[in-house]
Design a protein around this motif. Structure first.
Motif, PDB file in Angstrom:
ATOM      1  N   LEU A  87      39.136  52.616  42.249  1.00 24.09           N
ATOM      2  CA  LEU A  87      38.625  51.621  43.215  1.00 24.09           C
ATOM      3  C   LEU A  87      39.790  50.991  43.976  1.00 24.09           C
ATOM      4  CD1 LEU A  87      35.873  49.887  41.024  1.00 24.09           C
ATOM      5  CD2 LEU A  87      35.463  51.153  43.140  1.00 24.09           C
ATOM      6  N   SER A  88      40.870  50.689  43.245  1.00 24.66           N
ATOM      7  CA  SER A  88      42.026  50.045  43.870  1.00 24.66           C
ATOM      8  C   SER A  88      42.724  50.998  44.836  1.00 24.66           C
ATOM      9  CB  SER A  88      43.018  49.581  42.804  1.00 24.66           C
ATOM     10  OG  SER A  88      42.371  48.747  41.886  1.00 24.66           O
ATOM     11  N   GLN A  89      42.770  52.286  44.463  1.00 25.79           N
ATOM     12  CA  GLN A  89      43.391  53.269  45.373  1.00 25.79           C
ATOM     13  C   GLN A  89      42.677  53.295  46.713  1.00 25.79           C
ATOM     14  OE1 GLN A  89      43.270  57.030  43.288  1.00 25.79           O
ATOM     15  NE2 GLN A  89      44.831  56.348  41.829  1.00 25.79           N
ATOM     16  N   LEU A  90      41.368  53.046  46.692  1.00 27.91           N
ATOM     17  CA  LEU A  90      40.606  53.043  47.952  1.00 27.91           C
ATOM     18  C   LEU A  90      40.607  51.673  48.621  1.00 27.91           C
ATOM     19  CD1 LEU A  90      37.555  55.357  47.161  1.00 27.91           C
ATOM     20  CD2 LEU A  90      39.617  55.890  48.429  1.00 27.91           C
ATOM     21  N   GLY A  91      41.352  50.723  48.049  1.00 28.49           N
ATOM     22  CA  GLY A  91      41.568  49.456  48.749  1.00 28.49           C
ATOM     23  C   GLY A  91      40.796  48.265  48.222  1.00 28.49           C
ATOM     24  N   ALA A  92      39.932  48.464  47.211  1.00 24.13           N
ATOM     25  CA  ALA A  92      39.189  47.314  46.665  1.00 24.13           C
ATOM     26  C   ALA A  92      40.131  46.408  45.869  1.00 24.13           C
ATOM     27  CB  ALA A  92      38.067  47.810  45.746  1.00 24.13           C
ATOM     28  N   ALA A  93      39.836  45.114  45.860  1.00 22.24           N
ATOM     29  CA  ALA A  93      40.507  44.187  44.937  1.00 22.24           C
ATOM     30  C   ALA A  93      39.747  44.278  43.621  1.00 22.24           C
ATOM     31  CB  ALA A  93      40.457  42.769  45.483  1.00 22.24           C
ATOM     32  N   SER A  94      40.453  44.598  42.533  1.00 21.08           N
ATOM     33  CA  SER A  94      39.784  44.849  41.251  1.00 21.08           C
ATOM     34  C   SER A  94      40.014  43.717  40.273  1.00 21.08           C
ATOM     35  CB  SER A  94      40.305  46.152  40.630  1.00 21.08           C
ATOM     36  OG  SER A  94      39.942  47.248  41.436  1.00 21.08           O
ATOM     37  N   VAL A  95      38.930  43.110  39.820  1.00 25.83           N
ATOM     38  CA  VAL A  95      39.003  42.088  38.775  1.00 25.83           C
ATOM     39  C   VAL A  95      38.752  42.802  37.450  1.00 25.83           C
ATOM     40  CG1 VAL A  95      38.073  39.900  37.923  1.00 25.83           C
ATOM     41  CG2 VAL A  95      38.147  40.365  40.397  1.00 25.83           C
ATOM     42  N   LEU A  96      39.750  42.760  36.578  1.00 28.89           N
ATOM     43  CA  LEU A  96      39.724  43.535  35.341  1.00 28.89           C
ATOM     44  C   LEU A  96      39.299  42.629  34.194  1.00 28.89           C
ATOM     45  CD1 LEU A  96      43.289  45.116  35.749  1.00 28.89           C
ATOM     46  CD2 LEU A  96      41.136  45.921  36.762  1.00 28.89           C
ATOM     47  N   CYS A  97      38.241  43.014  33.501  1.00 30.63           N
ATOM     48  CA  CYS A  97      37.726  42.174  32.410  1.00 30.63           C
ATOM     49  C   CYS A  97      37.848  42.898  31.079  1.00 30.63           C
ATOM     50  CB  CYS A  97      36.266  41.840  32.726  1.00 30.63           C
ATOM     51  SG  CYS A  97      35.244  41.508  31.296  1.00 30.63           S
ATOM     52  N   GLY A  98      38.240  42.164  30.046  1.00 37.75           N
ATOM     53  CA  GLY A  98      38.319  42.698  28.687  1.00 37.75           C
ATOM     54  C   GLY A  98      38.774  41.578  27.771  1.00 37.75           C
ATOM     55  N   ARG A  99      38.794  41.853  26.469  1.00 38.95           N
ATOM     56  CA  ARG A  99      39.178  40.781  25.530  1.00 38.95           C
ATOM     57  C   ARG A  99      40.677  40.746  25.270  1.00 38.95           C
ATOM     58  NH1 ARG A  99      35.452  42.709  20.761  1.00 38.95           N
ATOM     59  NH2 ARG A  99      36.418  44.613  21.558  1.00 38.95           N
ATOM     60  N   THR A 100      41.390  41.838  25.580  1.00 40.67           N
ATOM     61  CA  THR A 100      42.802  41.942  25.197  1.00 40.67           C
ATOM     62  C   THR A 100      43.701  41.862  26.423  1.00 40.67           C
ATOM     63  OG1 THR A 100      42.005  43.472  23.489  1.00 40.67           O
ATOM     64  CG2 THR A 100      44.386  43.288  23.751  1.00 40.67           C
ATOM     65  N   GLU A 101      44.409  40.738  26.522  1.00 38.97           N
ATOM     66  CA  GLU A 101      45.207  40.477  27.723  1.00 38.97           C
ATOM     67  C   GLU A 101      46.236  41.579  27.991  1.00 38.97           C
ATOM     68  OE1 GLU A 101      46.886  36.541  27.709  1.00 38.97           O
ATOM     69  OE2 GLU A 101      46.972  36.565  29.889  1.00 38.97           O
TER      70      GLU A 101
ATOM     71  N   ALA B 191      45.081  43.936  41.683  1.00 40.25           N
ATOM     72  CA  ALA B 191      44.352  43.781  40.422  1.00 40.25           C
ATOM     73  C   ALA B 191      44.522  42.377  39.888  1.00 40.25           C
ATOM     74  CB  ALA B 191      44.857  44.783  39.393  1.00 40.25           C
ATOM     75  N   ASP B 192      43.500  41.903  39.218  1.00 38.50           N
ATOM     76  CA  ASP B 192      43.448  40.524  38.738  1.00 38.50           C
ATOM     77  C   ASP B 192      42.852  40.570  37.328  1.00 38.50           C
ATOM     78  OD1 ASP B 192      42.731  37.888  38.276  1.00 38.50           O
ATOM     79  OD2 ASP B 192      41.384  37.703  39.996  1.00 38.50           O
ATOM     80  N   GLY B 193      43.707  40.517  36.309  1.00 28.90           N
ATOM     81  CA  GLY B 193      43.229  40.601  34.918  1.00 28.90           C
ATOM     82  C   GLY B 193      42.643  39.276  34.455  1.00 28.90           C
ATOM     83  N   GLN B 194      41.441  39.303  33.891  1.00 28.58           N
ATOM     84  CA  GLN B 194      40.775  38.094  33.409  1.00 28.58           C
ATOM     85  C   GLN B 194      40.224  38.365  32.012  1.00 28.58           C
ATOM     86  OE1 GLN B 194      40.463  35.060  35.032  1.00 28.58           O
ATOM     87  NE2 GLN B 194      41.849  35.926  36.563  1.00 28.58           N
ATOM     88  N   VAL B 195      40.758  37.648  31.025  1.00 26.06           N
ATOM     89  CA  VAL B 195      40.259  37.819  29.665  1.00 26.06           C
ATOM     90  C   VAL B 195      38.840  37.266  29.594  1.00 26.06           C
ATOM     91  CG1 VAL B 195      40.561  37.098  27.261  1.00 26.06           C
ATOM     92  CG2 VAL B 195      42.550  37.760  28.633  1.00 26.06           C
ATOM     93  N   CYS B 196      37.943  38.047  29.037  1.00 29.41           N
ATOM     94  CA  CYS B 196      36.534  37.656  28.980  1.00 29.41           C
ATOM     95  C   CYS B 196      35.864  38.437  27.856  1.00 29.41           C
ATOM     96  CB  CYS B 196      35.885  37.986  30.333  1.00 29.41           C
ATOM     97  SG  CYS B 196      34.096  37.805  30.355  1.00 29.41           S
ATOM     98  N   ASP B 197      35.094  37.738  27.030  1.00 23.80           N
ATOM     99  CA  ASP B 197      34.320  38.405  25.974  1.00 23.80           C
ATOM    100  C   ASP B 197      32.864  38.433  26.412  1.00 23.80           C
ATOM    101  OD1 ASP B 197      32.973  39.295  23.761  1.00 23.80           O
ATOM    102  OD2 ASP B 197      33.973  37.957  22.340  1.00 23.80           O
ATOM    103  N   LEU B 198      32.357  39.626  26.650  1.00 22.31           N
ATOM    104  CA  LEU B 198      30.987  39.782  27.180  1.00 22.31           C
ATOM    105  C   LEU B 198      29.904  39.308  26.227  1.00 22.31           C
ATOM    106  CD1 LEU B 198      31.244  43.340  28.676  1.00 22.31           C
ATOM    107  CD2 LEU B 198      31.375  41.160  29.874  1.00 22.31           C
TER     108      LEU B 198
END
Ligand SMILES: NC(=O)c1ccc[n+]([C@@H]2O[C@H](COP(=O)([O-])OP(=O)(O)OC[C@H]3O[C@@H](n4cnc5c(N)ncnc54)[C@H](OP(=O)(O)O)[C@@H]3O)[C@@H](O)[C@H]2O)c1
Length: 242
Positions: free
Chosen positions: A31-45, A62-69
């Motif tokens: 997605l980022s290669q095609l130019g989107a700004a990617s918000v990355l979600c997961g529990r492990t920073e 890219a914008d990493g955001q720690v988040c537990d679904l």
């Protein structure tokens, strides 16, 4: 009408859950290669930071955001961050998932059942609950749920995982009907064995398996369709049985 093809995603904002490894990392990178700004979600920073580093070293955002679904407050905080920072969401990829494949259902501890269901099914509900209103307000977009061929077939010794993915398919078809009038396409990708750390892969040939990038390729096909076109489900198999 919009032309189809692999148009640039410049200016688009995407949230990818489970983006710190495997299929989610590959999707975020494409997605980022095609130019989107990617918000990355997961529990492990540290895992999110690794994906973000790969993306930024290739010139992406890219914008990493720690988040537990499994935690509604955590997902709501992520949605508030996205609205405040970007003002919209174009692409929501519900990819995060867990599974256990160690034995028959009757031997599974209830905590394991809860973990699988609360991540693979409730987590997707929390994300749709938290992000769909923003997508509706800002003109629509794509929600892509990463299910599995285990959501189409029996999976002995992975019954809870299969049940979560069958449930995810039913959720996806139903929410698609709820949201299509709002210009939101809700689709589902059901991959077979994919070469990541997750899955009952013992004894399989990793070279014959799908690679994470193959799933990402299908996701890009879905989100770059012309606006009048809606491929709602893709079953993705390895060409040779692994
Ligand atoms: N591999 C396969 O053969 C295969 C086949 C069909 C479908 N799938 C599906 O593909 C998706 C991605 O799996 P994968 O194979 O790429 O495995 P993976 O590398 O283990 O990725 C799963 C990701 O989900 C994240 N995650 C787990 N629980 C979470 C939670 N509560 N909140 C936020 N993030 C969470 C994990 O990061 P943290 O632990 O850091 O949170 C991890 O990065 C899953 O939905 C899986 O069911 C996989």
């Amino acid at each position: 009408m919009q032309e189809n093809g692999h148009s640039s995603l410049k200016g688009k904002v995407a949230v990818i859950t489970g983006a710190g490894s495997g299929i989610g990392a590959a999707i975020a990178e494409k997605l980022s290669q095609l130019g989107a700004a990617s918000v990355l979600c997961g529990r492990t920073e540290s895992k999110l930071a690794a994906t973000a580093k790969t993306i930024s070293s290739n010139g992406g955002k890219a914008d990493g955001q720690v988040c537990d679904l499994k935690d509604l407050r955590s997902v709501e905080a992520l949605a508030a961050h996205v609205e405040k920072t970007y003002g919209k969401l174009d692409i929501l990829v519900n990819n995060a998932g867990v599974g256990t494949f160690g034995g028959p259902l009757h031997a599974m501890p209830p905590e394991e059942w809860d973990s699988v269901m609360n991540t693979n099914l409730r987590g997707v509900y929390y994300c749709i609950r938290s992000f769909a209103p923003l997508m509706i307000r800002t003109g629509g977009g794509d929600i892509v749920n990463i299910s599995s061929l285990a959501g189409k077939n029996a999976l002995p010794n992975g019954a809870a995982y299969a049940a979560s993915k069958w449930g995810l398919n039913g959720l996806s078809y139903s929410v698609a009907e709820e949201l299509r009038a709002n210009n939101i396409r809700v689709s589902v990708i059901c991959p077979g064995s994919t070469n990541t750390d997750l899955g009952p892969h013992a004894g399989k040939n990793a070279n014959k398996m799908l690679q994470p990038g193959d799933v990402a390729h299908v996701l890009i096909m879905l989100v770059t369709q012309a606006s009048q076109s809606f491929a709602s489900e893709v079953l993705l198999r390895p060409t040779q049985k692994p």
